[in-house]
Design an enzyme around this catalytic site. Sequence first.
Site, PDB file in Angstrom:
ATOM      1  CB  SER A  20      -0.920  -0.019   1.220  1.00  0.00           C
ATOM      2  OG  SER A  20      -1.710   1.142   1.284  1.00  0.00           O
ATOM      3  CE1 TYR A  46      -0.143   4.736  -5.530  1.00  0.00           C
ATOM      4  CE2 TYR A  46       0.083   6.091  -3.554  1.00  0.00           C
ATOM      5  CZ  TYR A  46       0.483   5.015  -4.318  1.00  0.00           C
ATOM      6  OH  TYR A  46       1.503   4.211  -3.872  1.00  0.00           O
ATOM      7  CE  LYS A  94      -0.787   1.611  -3.837  1.00  0.00           C
ATOM      8  NZ  LYS A  94      -0.352   0.251  -4.236  1.00  0.00           N
TER       9      LYS A  94
END
Length: 281
Positions: free
Chosen positions: A138, A152, A156
């Site tokens: 992650s 993004y 994650k």
Amino acid sequence: MSDTEHRRWLITGCSTGFGRFLAEAALARGDQVLLTARKPEVLADLAAQYPDTARAIKLDVTNPDDVAAAVAAGDEAFGGIDVLINNAGFSVVGAIEELEPEEYRPLYETNLFGVLNMVRAFTPQMRARGSGVLGVVSSVGGQIASPGMAHYSATKSAVEMIHEGMQGELAPFGVRTLIIEPGLFRTAIIGSLWYPKNIMPEYDHASGAVRRRMDGAVGNEPGDPVKAAKLIIEQVYDDNAPLRLPLGIGAAQRIKDKAARVTANMEALEARADNTSFDKA
């Protein structure tokens, strides 16, 4: 499993970055590794260096046929996989308004749905065997969303919640999950960032500032990926390792600071939130 025993790994995205460093470290300690990349020829040198313990295959985590072939390759080469590390991924840097669907949807296909494809493919053999580790690379961004990095961080954060949920689902079967949360490391990820086609001056203070900071960080990232790979392997081999592994200077502190802000937010509104139930006047 003790530190003297060996495990069978599949690592996605081994061509560069964390995937490559982790594969090298696992092979150096004598483990078996199914190396994967969209272009497996870039892994030929590593496979040749470890002919008895490494195999290189083509893998696009968004392609169901490739995923099924990876399961078969792991069975054929090593008799199965003990450790799955979902590392393949990329990032786009842009404000929500800047990015078009064709620019951010591929991010979710790889970073989120690709991870789900791999997890669903390899969980059955681990559950049946009664052991295994499902790890995902992650980011600190999985806990903290910054301007220009919201998409993004969303991918994650999603895979973190998936692995957090799976922890309880799979613990009775002896299968662990591991969430790896790096900060900035000297890998190729910053140099491979995607930027929007249509950059908006209105967001120069936000996503524009992030892009400039990232451009200036290339080659100067403080994190040492060799040390990080060593620590990841230690956590994989530690059956009592915690769920989350922060990596890099300041990574743990940034996450702790975020937790403190969330706690303060909850404490400020807890009483009023409780008063919204039916049994409150």
